[in-house]
Design an enzyme around this catalytic site. Structure first.
Site, PDB file in Angstrom:
ATOM      1  N   HIS A  22      60.887 -12.055  38.063  1.00  0.00           N
ATOM      2  CA  HIS A  22      60.004 -10.996  38.587  1.00  0.00           C
ATOM      3  C   HIS A  22      58.545 -11.127  37.831  1.00  0.00           C
ATOM      4  O   HIS A  22      58.387 -11.585  36.460  1.00  0.00           O
ATOM      5  CB  HIS A  22      60.436  -9.477  38.066  1.00  0.00           C
ATOM      6  CG  HIS A  22      60.501  -9.241  36.521  1.00  0.00           C
ATOM      7  ND1 HIS A  22      59.707  -8.670  35.949  1.00  0.00           N
ATOM      8  CD2 HIS A  22      61.794  -9.374  35.881  1.00  0.00           C
ATOM      9  CE1 HIS A  22      59.924  -8.622  34.564  1.00  0.00           C
ATOM     10  NE2 HIS A  22      61.202  -8.923  34.469  1.00  0.00           N
ATOM     11  N   HIS A  61      56.515 -27.839  39.549  1.00  0.00           N
ATOM     12  CA  HIS A  61      57.731 -28.342  40.168  1.00  0.00           C
ATOM     13  C   HIS A  61      58.720 -27.649  39.068  1.00  0.00           C
ATOM     14  O   HIS A  61      58.650 -28.102  37.839  1.00  0.00           O
ATOM     15  CB  HIS A  61      57.773 -30.074  39.963  1.00  0.00           C
ATOM     16  CG  HIS A  61      59.215 -30.578  40.636  1.00  0.00           C
ATOM     17  ND1 HIS A  61      59.436 -31.774  40.758  1.00  0.00           N
ATOM     18  CD2 HIS A  61      60.377 -29.849  40.711  1.00  0.00           C
ATOM     19  CE1 HIS A  61      60.631 -32.020  41.058  1.00  0.00           C
ATOM     20  NE2 HIS A  61      61.518 -30.786  40.910  1.00  0.00           N
TER      21      HIS A  61
END
Length: 196
Positions: free
Chosen positions: A123, A132
Protein backbone atom coordinates in the site's frame (compact mmCIF):
# COMPACT_ATOMS: atom_id res chain seq x y z
CA UNK A 1 -9.19 -6.65 -28.75
CA UNK A 2 -5.84 -4.86 -28.94
CA UNK A 3 -3.33 -5.77 -31.62
CA UNK A 4 0.15 -5.56 -30.12
CA UNK A 5 3.74 -5.52 -31.37
CA UNK A 6 6.45 -6.31 -28.83
CA UNK A 7 9.79 -4.50 -29.05
CA UNK A 8 12.39 -7.06 -28.00
CA UNK A 9 12.25 -10.69 -29.10
CA UNK A 10 14.29 -12.41 -26.38
CA UNK A 11 13.02 -14.24 -23.28
CA UNK A 12 11.43 -11.23 -21.56
CA UNK A 13 9.59 -10.28 -24.74
CA UNK A 14 8.28 -13.82 -25.17
CA UNK A 15 6.92 -13.83 -21.59
CA UNK A 16 5.14 -10.56 -22.36
CA UNK A 17 3.66 -12.20 -25.46
CA UNK A 18 2.15 -14.86 -23.20
CA UNK A 19 0.63 -12.13 -20.99
CA UNK A 20 -0.85 -10.31 -23.98
CA UNK A 21 -2.46 -13.52 -25.23
CA UNK A 22 -3.69 -14.48 -21.75
CA UNK A 23 -5.38 -11.08 -21.58
CA UNK A 24 -7.35 -11.85 -24.74
CA UNK A 25 -5.34 -9.58 -27.02
CA UNK A 26 -3.37 -10.44 -30.15
CA UNK A 27 0.41 -10.42 -30.63
CA UNK A 28 1.17 -9.45 -34.22
CA UNK A 29 4.92 -9.98 -33.88
CA UNK A 30 8.22 -8.68 -32.58
CA UNK A 31 10.65 -5.91 -33.52
CA UNK A 32 14.31 -6.27 -32.61
CA UNK A 33 17.54 -4.64 -33.75
CA UNK A 34 19.18 -8.07 -33.79
CA UNK A 35 18.11 -8.91 -37.32
CA UNK A 36 19.68 -12.38 -37.06
CA UNK A 37 16.71 -13.44 -34.93
CA UNK A 38 14.02 -15.42 -36.70
CA UNK A 39 10.34 -14.55 -36.76
CA UNK A 40 10.71 -10.80 -36.31
CA UNK A 41 8.92 -8.12 -38.32
CA UNK A 42 12.00 -5.90 -38.52
CA UNK A 43 14.06 -3.47 -36.44
CA UNK A 44 12.83 -1.03 -33.80
CA UNK A 45 12.93 1.75 -36.42
CA UNK A 46 10.29 -0.19 -38.39
CA UNK A 47 7.75 0.64 -35.66
CA UNK A 48 6.78 3.69 -37.75
CA UNK A 49 5.30 1.31 -40.34
CA UNK A 50 2.53 0.42 -37.88
CA UNK A 51 0.94 3.74 -36.84
CA UNK A 52 -2.38 2.24 -35.73
CA UNK A 53 -1.07 -0.56 -33.52
CA UNK A 54 -0.11 -0.73 -29.85
CA UNK A 55 3.43 -1.48 -28.68
CA UNK A 56 5.09 -2.73 -25.52
CA UNK A 57 8.79 -2.91 -24.71
CA UNK A 58 10.06 -6.39 -23.90
CA UNK A 59 13.57 -5.38 -22.85
CA UNK A 60 14.84 -5.56 -19.27
CA UNK A 61 17.51 -2.83 -19.49
CA UNK A 62 15.98 0.36 -18.05
CA UNK A 63 18.11 2.77 -20.09
CA UNK A 64 17.10 1.07 -23.34
CA UNK A 65 13.43 1.03 -22.25
CA UNK A 66 13.63 4.74 -21.50
CA UNK A 67 15.18 5.51 -24.90
CA UNK A 68 12.61 3.46 -26.82
CA UNK A 69 9.74 4.91 -24.79
CA UNK A 70 10.45 8.31 -26.35
CA UNK A 71 9.24 7.02 -29.73
CA UNK A 72 5.83 8.48 -30.68
CA UNK A 73 3.96 5.20 -30.32
CA UNK A 74 0.75 4.07 -28.65
CA UNK A 75 1.84 2.07 -25.59
CA UNK A 76 0.10 -1.08 -24.38
CA UNK A 77 0.06 -2.01 -20.68
CA UNK A 78 0.38 -5.77 -20.07
CA UNK A 79 -1.31 -7.14 -16.95
CA UNK A 80 -1.47 -10.88 -16.40
CA UNK A 81 -4.98 -12.08 -15.47
CA UNK A 82 -3.68 -13.61 -12.20
CA UNK A 83 -2.24 -10.30 -10.95
CA UNK A 84 -4.09 -8.77 -7.99
CA UNK A 85 -4.32 -5.00 -8.35
CA UNK A 86 -6.23 -2.69 -6.03
CA UNK A 87 -8.79 -0.50 -7.81
CA UNK A 88 -7.10 2.47 -6.11
CA UNK A 89 -3.67 1.67 -7.56
CA UNK A 90 -2.36 3.70 -10.50
CA UNK A 91 -0.47 1.91 -13.29
CA UNK A 92 1.53 3.88 -15.88
CA UNK A 93 1.40 3.15 -19.60
CA UNK A 94 3.73 0.55 -21.03
CA UNK A 95 4.15 -1.23 -17.70
CA UNK A 96 4.29 -5.03 -17.48
CA UNK A 97 2.70 -6.80 -14.49
CA UNK A 98 3.42 -10.51 -14.53
CA UNK A 99 1.64 -13.55 -13.12
CA UNK A 100 0.70 -13.61 -9.42
CA UNK A 101 1.96 -10.09 -8.72
CA UNK A 102 0.18 -7.97 -6.11
CA UNK A 103 -0.22 -4.19 -6.12
CA UNK A 104 -2.09 -2.96 -3.09
CA UNK A 105 -4.22 0.02 -2.11
CA UNK A 106 -2.95 3.47 -3.04
CA UNK A 107 0.20 2.25 -4.79
CA UNK A 108 1.45 4.13 -7.85
CA UNK A 109 3.53 2.47 -10.58
CA UNK A 110 5.20 4.64 -13.22
CA UNK A 111 5.58 4.25 -16.97
CA UNK A 112 7.36 1.28 -18.56
CA UNK A 113 8.00 -0.50 -15.27
CA UNK A 114 8.39 -4.26 -14.87
CA UNK A 115 6.72 -6.05 -11.96
CA UNK A 116 7.98 -9.55 -12.44
CA UNK A 117 6.37 -12.84 -11.44
CA UNK A 118 5.00 -12.97 -7.85
CA UNK A 119 6.37 -9.55 -6.89
CA UNK A 120 4.54 -7.50 -4.23
CA UNK A 121 4.10 -3.73 -4.05
CA UNK A 122 2.35 -2.87 -0.81
CA UNK A 123 0.00 0.00 0.00
CA UNK A 124 0.91 3.62 -0.78
CA UNK A 125 4.23 2.74 -2.41
CA UNK A 126 5.50 4.78 -5.35
CA UNK A 127 7.55 3.34 -8.20
CA UNK A 128 8.88 5.91 -10.62
CA UNK A 129 9.34 5.28 -14.35
CA UNK A 130 11.43 2.33 -15.63
CA UNK A 131 11.67 0.56 -12.24
CA UNK A 132 12.07 -3.23 -12.35
CA UNK A 133 10.87 -5.29 -9.38
CA UNK A 134 12.21 -8.80 -9.98
CA UNK A 135 10.70 -12.21 -9.39
CA UNK A 136 9.45 -12.66 -5.83
CA UNK A 137 10.72 -9.28 -4.59
CA UNK A 138 8.63 -7.65 -1.86
CA UNK A 139 8.18 -3.93 -1.19
CA UNK A 140 6.59 -2.99 2.14
CA UNK A 141 4.07 -0.20 2.57
CA UNK A 142 4.94 3.41 1.72
CA UNK A 143 8.14 2.55 -0.13
CA UNK A 144 9.47 4.94 -2.80
CA UNK A 145 11.70 3.64 -5.62
CA UNK A 146 13.43 6.12 -7.97
CA UNK A 147 13.70 5.98 -11.76
CA UNK A 148 15.55 3.09 -13.41
CA UNK A 149 16.19 1.23 -10.15
CA UNK A 150 16.25 -2.56 -10.32
CA UNK A 151 15.18 -4.55 -7.24
CA UNK A 152 16.69 -8.04 -7.58
CA UNK A 153 15.09 -11.47 -7.28
CA UNK A 154 13.74 -12.16 -3.80
CA UNK A 155 14.89 -8.84 -2.37
CA UNK A 156 12.88 -7.28 0.48
CA UNK A 157 12.41 -3.56 1.10
CA UNK A 158 11.07 -2.70 4.55
CA UNK A 159 8.19 -0.27 5.13
CA UNK A 160 8.69 3.48 4.74
CA UNK A 161 11.96 3.21 2.81
CA UNK A 162 13.20 5.58 0.09
CA UNK A 163 15.53 4.27 -2.64
CA UNK A 164 16.88 6.82 -5.10
CA UNK A 165 17.06 6.30 -8.84
CA UNK A 166 19.72 4.33 -10.73
CA UNK A 167 20.29 1.69 -8.07
CA UNK A 168 20.63 -2.07 -8.23
CA UNK A 169 19.42 -3.97 -5.18
CA UNK A 170 21.06 -7.40 -5.24
CA UNK A 171 19.14 -10.66 -5.25
CA UNK A 172 18.03 -11.70 -1.77
CA UNK A 173 19.08 -8.41 -0.18
CA UNK A 174 17.12 -6.73 2.60
CA UNK A 175 16.83 -2.93 2.61
CA UNK A 176 16.12 -1.46 6.06
CA UNK A 177 17.51 2.08 5.63
CA UNK A 178 16.96 4.79 3.02
CA UNK A 179 19.32 4.73 0.02
CA UNK A 180 20.26 8.20 -1.23
CA UNK A 181 23.32 7.45 -3.37
CA UNK A 182 22.99 5.64 -6.72
CA UNK A 183 24.90 2.38 -6.87
CA UNK A 184 24.77 -1.37 -6.28
CA UNK A 185 23.61 -2.56 -2.88
CA UNK A 186 23.48 -6.08 -1.53
CA UNK A 187 23.46 -8.09 1.67
CA UNK A 188 21.42 -8.32 4.85
CA UNK A 189 21.14 -5.48 5.54
CA UNK A 190 21.88 -4.10 2.08
CA UNK A 191 25.06 -2.01 1.87
CA UNK A 192 26.70 -0.10 -0.95
CA UNK A 193 29.15 -2.24 -2.92
CA UNK A 194 32.34 -0.25 -3.56
CA UNK A 195 34.47 -1.49 -6.44
CA UNK A 196 38.10 -1.92 -5.50
Amino acid sequence: MSKVIIIGASGHGRVIADIVRASGDEVLGFLDDDLSLTNILGSVADSKKYPNLEFIIGIGNAEIREKISRLPLKWYTAIHPTAVISPTAVIGEGTVIMANSVINNGASVGRHCILNTASVVEHDSILFDYVHVSVGAKLGGTVSIGKRTWVGIGAVVSNNIFICGDCIIGAGSVVVKDINIPGTYFGIPAKLHIKE
